[in-house]
Enzyme design. Structure first.
Site, PDB file in Angstrom:
ATOM      1  N   GLY A  50      -1.874  -1.310   4.466  1.00 62.18           N
ATOM      2  CA  GLY A  50      -0.575  -2.097   3.957  1.00 62.18           C
ATOM      3  C   GLY A  50       0.379  -1.962   4.799  1.00 62.18           C
ATOM      4  O   GLY A  50       0.746  -0.929   5.579  1.00 62.18           O
ATOM      5  N   GLN A  55       9.222  -2.581   6.968  1.00 61.74           N
ATOM      6  CA  GLN A  55       8.808  -1.375   7.849  1.00 61.74           C
ATOM      7  C   GLN A  55       8.825  -1.761   9.332  1.00 61.74           C
ATOM      8  O   GLN A  55       8.789  -0.874   9.941  1.00 61.74           O
ATOM      9  CB  GLN A  55       7.382  -1.094   7.477  1.00 61.74           C
ATOM     10  CG  GLN A  55       7.191  -0.325   6.129  1.00 61.74           C
ATOM     11  CD  GLN A  55       6.062   0.088   5.677  1.00 61.74           C
ATOM     12  OE1 GLN A  55       5.029  -0.825   5.494  1.00 61.74           O
ATOM     13  NE2 GLN A  55       5.405   1.377   6.149  1.00 61.74           N
ATOM     14  N   CYS A 109       2.096   6.954   3.940  1.00 59.74           N
ATOM     15  CA  CYS A 109       2.738   5.808   4.262  1.00 59.74           C
ATOM     16  C   CYS A 109       2.857   5.488   5.996  1.00 59.74           C
ATOM     17  O   CYS A 109       2.959   6.419   6.611  1.00 59.74           O
ATOM     18  CB  CYS A 109       4.034   5.554   3.850  1.00 59.74           C
ATOM     19  SG  CYS A 109       5.306   4.496   4.194  1.00 59.74           S
ATOM     20  N   LEU A 110       2.703   4.380   6.464  1.00 58.80           N
ATOM     21  CA  LEU A 110       2.866   4.233   7.862  1.00 58.80           C
ATOM     22  C   LEU A 110       4.316   4.570   8.526  1.00 58.80           C
ATOM     23  O   LEU A 110       4.235   4.883   9.684  1.00 58.80           O
ATOM     24  CB  LEU A 110       2.396   2.703   8.296  1.00 58.80           C
ATOM     25  CG  LEU A 110       0.936   2.469   8.031  1.00 58.80           C
ATOM     26  CD1 LEU A 110       0.575   1.223   8.539  1.00 58.80           C
ATOM     27  CD2 LEU A 110       0.143   3.355   8.792  1.00 58.80           C
ATOM     28  N   HIS A 152       2.707   0.098  -3.908  1.00 58.33           N
ATOM     29  CA  HIS A 152       3.253   0.937  -2.717  1.00 58.33           C
ATOM     30  C   HIS A 152       4.261  -0.081  -2.071  1.00 58.33           C
ATOM     31  O   HIS A 152       5.240   0.099  -1.478  1.00 58.33           O
ATOM     32  CB  HIS A 152       2.300   1.451  -1.811  1.00 58.33           C
ATOM     33  CG  HIS A 152       2.860   2.218  -0.538  1.00 58.33           C
ATOM     34  ND1 HIS A 152       3.029   3.823  -0.750  1.00 58.33           N
ATOM     35  CD2 HIS A 152       3.403   1.714   0.354  1.00 58.33           C
ATOM     36  CE1 HIS A 152       3.531   4.184   0.448  1.00 58.33           C
ATOM     37  NE2 HIS A 152       3.835   2.966   1.183  1.00 58.33           N
ATOM     38  N   GLU A 153       3.536  -1.372  -1.580  1.00 61.48           N
ATOM     39  CA  GLU A 153       4.166  -2.429  -0.876  1.00 61.48           C
ATOM     40  C   GLU A 153       5.471  -3.136  -1.475  1.00 61.48           C
ATOM     41  O   GLU A 153       6.461  -3.302  -0.985  1.00 61.48           O
ATOM     42  CB  GLU A 153       3.159  -3.447  -0.231  1.00 61.48           C
ATOM     43  CG  GLU A 153       2.029  -2.832   0.430  1.00 61.48           C
ATOM     44  CD  GLU A 153       2.246  -1.860   1.588  1.00 61.48           C
ATOM     45  OE1 GLU A 153       3.507  -1.866   2.411  1.00 61.48           O
ATOM     46  OE2 GLU A 153       1.550  -1.021   1.900  1.00 61.48           O
ATOM     47  N   HIS A 156       8.566  -0.847  -1.267  1.00 59.74           N
ATOM     48  CA  HIS A 156       8.940  -0.857  -0.085  1.00 59.74           C
ATOM     49  C   HIS A 156       9.935  -2.235  -0.039  1.00 59.74           C
ATOM     50  O   HIS A 156      11.185  -2.132   0.535  1.00 59.74           O
ATOM     51  CB  HIS A 156       8.150  -1.370   1.027  1.00 59.74           C
ATOM     52  CG  HIS A 156       7.504  -0.045   1.791  1.00 59.74           C
ATOM     53  ND1 HIS A 156       8.018   0.779   2.327  1.00 59.74           N
ATOM     54  CD2 HIS A 156       6.094   0.338   1.961  1.00 59.74           C
ATOM     55  CE1 HIS A 156       7.249   1.806   2.959  1.00 59.74           C
ATOM     56  NE2 HIS A 156       6.268   1.442   2.563  1.00 59.74           N
TER      57      HIS A 156
HETATM   58 NI    NI Z   1       4.407   2.553   3.060  1.00 63.05          NI
END
Ligand code: NI
Length: 186
Positions: A50, A55, A109-110, A152-153, A156
């Site tokens: 995701g 981000q 998380c990225l 999660h997204e 964000h």
């Molecule tokens: Ni994330």
């Protein structure tokens, strides 16, 4: 297409942007198709499931999700795909219902590569979102990895990071130092 830089939680300037609440996306938008393609490319390059627009530094309510195919191993060791991969583009997503039970699982998380912690979240969600055509769509009562990724997204988009959702911070660990494979990255 282009791979964009992913903002990092442990960078003070990046974190300010990650903590901001994103704005609604106005539709139609002629630039959105290219942006979504870039987001998929950026997410795949980082092996993520995701990625949300904040981000990559864009305060817009937009996220992409990739659920990998489900592979099973037969007794003779060969593999068979039992469920195909799934891709979702969520524009202006909104959770309209959530399960009453909490489910805890390892989450990363990225924007914080290598780090994973136990994050409790409602076990299913019903989410509504727009597609590029401007229509509203609904995914009803999704569970598992997809439910976790959606929550999660959307966090964000509201400037909420997964580290803030961890109840037991002793579970937050750098898995690059451990031998087990890394779990899913959202
Ligand atoms: Ni994330």
């Amino acid at each position: 297409m282009a791979v964009r830089r992913i903002l990092q939680i442990d960078d003070a300037e990046d974190k300010k942007l990650l903590k901001a609440k994103a704005r609604q996306v106005q539709l139609p938008n002629p630039h959105l198709k290219q942006l979504i393609a870039d987001m998929f490319e950026t997410m795949h390059a980082a092996n993520g499931v995701g990625l949300a627009a904040p981000q990559i530094g864009l305060a817009q309510r937009l996220a992409v999700i990739y659920i990998p195919p489900e592979i099973e191993e037969r007794e003779d060791g060969t593999q068979v795909e039992v469920a195909p991969s799934e891709e979702y583009t969520l524009i202006n997503p909104e959770i309209i219902k959530r399960g009453e039970q909490q489910e805890s699982d390892l989450e990363g998380c990225l924007s914080l590569p290598g780090w994973y912690g136990q994050v409790p979240r409602p076990n299913w969600v019903t989410v509504e979102f727009s597609a590029l055509d401007g229509k509203r769509y609904r995914l009803r009562k999704v569970d598992g990895l997809l439910a976790r990724a959606i929550q999660h997204e959307i966090d964000h988009l509201d400037g909420v990071l997964f580290t803030e959702r961890i109840r037991d911070l002793s579970t937050l660990k750098d898995h690059r130092k451990e031998e087990q494979p890394e779990p899913a990255n959202v």
